[in-house]
Design a protein around this motif. Structure first.
Motif, PDB file in Angstrom:
ATOM      1  N   GLU A  69       0.825  -1.209   0.000  1.00  0.00           N
ATOM      2  CA  GLU A  69       0.000   0.000   0.000  1.00  0.00           C
ATOM      3  C   GLU A  69       0.862   1.264   0.000  1.00  0.00           C
ATOM      4  O   GLU A  69       0.584   2.227   0.693  1.00  0.00           O
ATOM      5  CB  GLU A  69      -0.994  -0.016   1.166  1.00  0.00           C
ATOM      6  CG  GLU A  69      -1.975  -1.165   1.071  1.00  0.00           C
ATOM      7  CD  GLU A  69      -2.991  -1.188   2.186  1.00  0.00           C
ATOM      8  OE1 GLU A  69      -2.975  -0.302   3.058  1.00  0.00           O
ATOM      9  OE2 GLU A  69      -3.814  -2.115   2.173  1.00  0.00           O
ATOM     10  N   TRP A  70       1.909   1.222  -0.804  1.00  0.00           N
ATOM     11  CA  TRP A  70       2.793   2.375  -0.964  1.00  0.00           C
ATOM     12  C   TRP A  70       2.252   3.288  -2.046  1.00  0.00           C
ATOM     13  O   TRP A  70       1.695   2.821  -3.050  1.00  0.00           O
ATOM     14  CB  TRP A  70       4.187   1.918  -1.382  1.00  0.00           C
ATOM     15  CG  TRP A  70       5.091   1.540  -0.248  1.00  0.00           C
ATOM     16  CD1 TRP A  70       4.742   1.019   0.954  1.00  0.00           C
ATOM     17  CD2 TRP A  70       6.510   1.638  -0.246  1.00  0.00           C
ATOM     18  NE1 TRP A  70       5.851   0.777   1.703  1.00  0.00           N
ATOM     19  CE2 TRP A  70       6.950   1.151   0.995  1.00  0.00           C
ATOM     20  CE3 TRP A  70       7.442   2.070  -1.164  1.00  0.00           C
ATOM     21  CZ2 TRP A  70       8.298   1.099   1.336  1.00  0.00           C
ATOM     22  CZ3 TRP A  70       8.788   2.011  -0.828  1.00  0.00           C
ATOM     23  CH2 TRP A  70       9.206   1.538   0.419  1.00  0.00           C
ATOM     24  N   SER A  71       2.459   4.566  -1.878  1.00  0.00           N
ATOM     25  CA  SER A  71       2.131   5.547  -2.914  1.00  0.00           C
ATOM     26  C   SER A  71       3.413   5.864  -3.682  1.00  0.00           C
ATOM     27  O   SER A  71       4.509   5.441  -3.290  1.00  0.00           O
ATOM     28  CB  SER A  71       1.572   6.822  -2.280  1.00  0.00           C
ATOM     29  OG  SER A  71       2.598   7.476  -1.557  1.00  0.00           O
ATOM     30  N   ARG A  72       3.286   6.661  -4.722  1.00  0.00           N
ATOM     31  CA  ARG A  72       4.468   7.098  -5.458  1.00  0.00           C
ATOM     32  C   ARG A  72       5.407   7.886  -4.545  1.00  0.00           C
ATOM     33  O   ARG A  72       6.612   7.788  -4.668  1.00  0.00           O
ATOM     34  CB  ARG A  72       4.055   7.945  -6.667  1.00  0.00           C
ATOM     35  CG  ARG A  72       3.446   7.122  -7.769  1.00  0.00           C
ATOM     36  CD  ARG A  72       2.947   7.994  -8.900  1.00  0.00           C
ATOM     37  NE  ARG A  72       2.566   7.157 -10.018  1.00  0.00           N
ATOM     38  CZ  ARG A  72       3.017   7.325 -11.254  1.00  0.00           C
ATOM     39  NH1 ARG A  72       3.829   8.315 -11.544  1.00  0.00           N
ATOM     40  NH2 ARG A  72       2.636   6.516 -12.211  1.00  0.00           N
ATOM     41  N   ARG A  73       4.828   8.645  -3.638  1.00  0.00           N
ATOM     42  CA  ARG A  73       5.643   9.434  -2.703  1.00  0.00           C
ATOM     43  C   ARG A  73       6.539   8.522  -1.849  1.00  0.00           C
ATOM     44  O   ARG A  73       7.672   8.874  -1.525  1.00  0.00           O
ATOM     45  CB  ARG A  73       4.742  10.287  -1.811  1.00  0.00           C
ATOM     46  CG  ARG A  73       5.538  11.006  -0.720  1.00  0.00           C
ATOM     47  CD  ARG A  73       4.757  12.107  -0.113  1.00  0.00           C
ATOM     48  NE  ARG A  73       5.021  13.257  -0.993  1.00  0.00           N
ATOM     49  CZ  ARG A  73       4.279  14.329  -1.062  1.00  0.00           C
ATOM     50  NH1 ARG A  73       3.208  14.442  -0.349  1.00  0.00           N
ATOM     51  NH2 ARG A  73       4.596  15.317  -1.864  1.00  0.00           N
ATOM     52  N   ASP A  74       6.033   7.347  -1.506  1.00  0.00           N
ATOM     53  CA  ASP A  74       6.834   6.402  -0.710  1.00  0.00           C
ATOM     54  C   ASP A  74       8.065   5.901  -1.464  1.00  0.00           C
ATOM     55  O   ASP A  74       9.016   5.427  -0.841  1.00  0.00           O
ATOM     56  CB  ASP A  74       5.972   5.205  -0.284  1.00  0.00           C
ATOM     57  CG  ASP A  74       4.854   5.588   0.663  1.00  0.00           C
ATOM     58  OD1 ASP A  74       5.087   6.424   1.560  1.00  0.00           O
ATOM     59  OD2 ASP A  74       3.732   5.054   0.501  1.00  0.00           O
ATOM     60  N   LEU A  75       8.037   5.998  -2.781  1.00  0.00           N
ATOM     61  CA  LEU A  75       9.184   5.557  -3.591  1.00  0.00           C
ATOM     62  C   LEU A  75      10.276   6.611  -3.702  1.00  0.00           C
ATOM     63  O   LEU A  75      11.387   6.308  -4.136  1.00  0.00           O
ATOM     64  CB  LEU A  75       8.727   5.194  -5.005  1.00  0.00           C
ATOM     65  CG  LEU A  75       8.142   3.818  -5.224  1.00  0.00           C
ATOM     66  CD1 LEU A  75       7.790   3.631  -6.690  1.00  0.00           C
ATOM     67  CD2 LEU A  75       9.073   2.721  -4.773  1.00  0.00           C
ATOM     68  N   GLU A  76       9.977   7.835  -3.328  1.00  0.00           N
ATOM     69  CA  GLU A  76      10.946   8.920  -3.503  1.00  0.00           C
ATOM     70  C   GLU A  76      12.301   8.639  -2.845  1.00  0.00           C
ATOM     71  O   GLU A  76      13.334   8.915  -3.451  1.00  0.00           O
ATOM     72  CB  GLU A  76      10.351  10.249  -3.045  1.00  0.00           C
ATOM     73  CG  GLU A  76       9.281  10.746  -3.996  1.00  0.00           C
ATOM     74  CD  GLU A  76       8.607  12.031  -3.535  1.00  0.00           C
ATOM     75  OE1 GLU A  76       9.183  12.762  -2.695  1.00  0.00           O
ATOM     76  OE2 GLU A  76       7.491  12.298  -4.018  1.00  0.00           O
ATOM     77  N   PRO A  77      12.359   8.074  -1.634  1.00  0.00           N
ATOM     78  CA  PRO A  77      13.689   7.777  -1.064  1.00  0.00           C
ATOM     79  C   PRO A  77      14.495   6.777  -1.905  1.00  0.00           C
ATOM     80  O   PRO A  77      15.724   6.802  -1.888  1.00  0.00           O
ATOM     81  CB  PRO A  77      13.368   7.185   0.307  1.00  0.00           C
ATOM     82  CG  PRO A  77      12.011   7.699   0.646  1.00  0.00           C
ATOM     83  CD  PRO A  77      11.295   7.808  -0.662  1.00  0.00           C
ATOM     84  N   CYS A  78      13.803   5.914  -2.634  1.00  0.00           N
ATOM     85  CA  CYS A  78      14.497   4.920  -3.463  1.00  0.00           C
ATOM     86  C   CYS A  78      14.875   5.454  -4.834  1.00  0.00           C
ATOM     87  O   CYS A  78      15.927   5.108  -5.371  1.00  0.00           O
ATOM     88  CB  CYS A  78      13.605   3.690  -3.661  1.00  0.00           C
ATOM     89  SG  CYS A  78      13.193   2.809  -2.157  1.00  0.00           S
ATOM     90  N   LEU A  79      14.008   6.289  -5.406  1.00  0.00           N
ATOM     91  CA  LEU A  79      14.207   6.706  -6.796  1.00  0.00           C
ATOM     92  C   LEU A  79      14.592   8.163  -6.969  1.00  0.00           C
ATOM     93  O   LEU A  79      15.050   8.565  -8.038  1.00  0.00           O
ATOM     94  CB  LEU A  79      12.935   6.429  -7.608  1.00  0.00           C
ATOM     95  CG  LEU A  79      12.463   4.975  -7.641  1.00  0.00           C
ATOM     96  CD1 LEU A  79      11.195   4.846  -8.463  1.00  0.00           C
ATOM     97  CD2 LEU A  79      13.540   4.057  -8.158  1.00  0.00           C
TER      98      LEU A  79
END
Length: 125
Positions: A69-79
């Motif tokens: 249940e991750w959003s795109r915002r949750d990916l920011e630290p990775c990408l």
């Protein structure tokens, strides 16, 4: 214990039937040892005759996001930035080695999935 290599579909089906019969064998018994050998042979046959292809890296990221249940915002630290996340997920930019490392560490996506070549605007242009 006489065991044969699995070379045909008939051998494979026979091995599966025998595995089913031995499935509840107690550890440290001849039946358990036979079960262990048969499952190893079945796995080898299946790997050769029914290979499972690795998923597309972007689809894998989306799957892992959905299951957590991750959003795109949750990916920011990775990408990186919000824009970078959008570029990656829309295939306008390819994953970098550093992104792959972070996705592997943070989401647990196997590196062998992420390093595969995949269709992106960069590769199709």
């Amino acid at each position: 214990m006489e065991v044969q290599l699995i070379r045909t579909e008939a051998n494979y089906q026979e091995a599966l039937r025998e595995i089913e019969l031995l499935f509840n064998a107690a550890p440290n018994t001849p039946d358990y040892d036979r079960l262990d050998v048969l499952t190893t042979l079945v796995e080898a046959y299946e790997k050769t005759h029914f290979p499972i292809e690795l998923p597309d890296p972007i689809k894998a990221i989306q799957y892992y996001m959905d299951t957590r249940e991750w959003s795109r915002r949750d990916l920011e630290p990775c990408l990186g930035s919000r824009a970078r996340v959008s570029e990656i997920l829309s295939r306008k930019r390819s994953l970098t080695l550093e992104m792959i490392r972070r996705l592997n560490q943070e989401l647990g996506i196997p590196a062998e999935i992420l390093i595969q070549p995949y269709e992106s605007a960069q590769t199709s242009a």
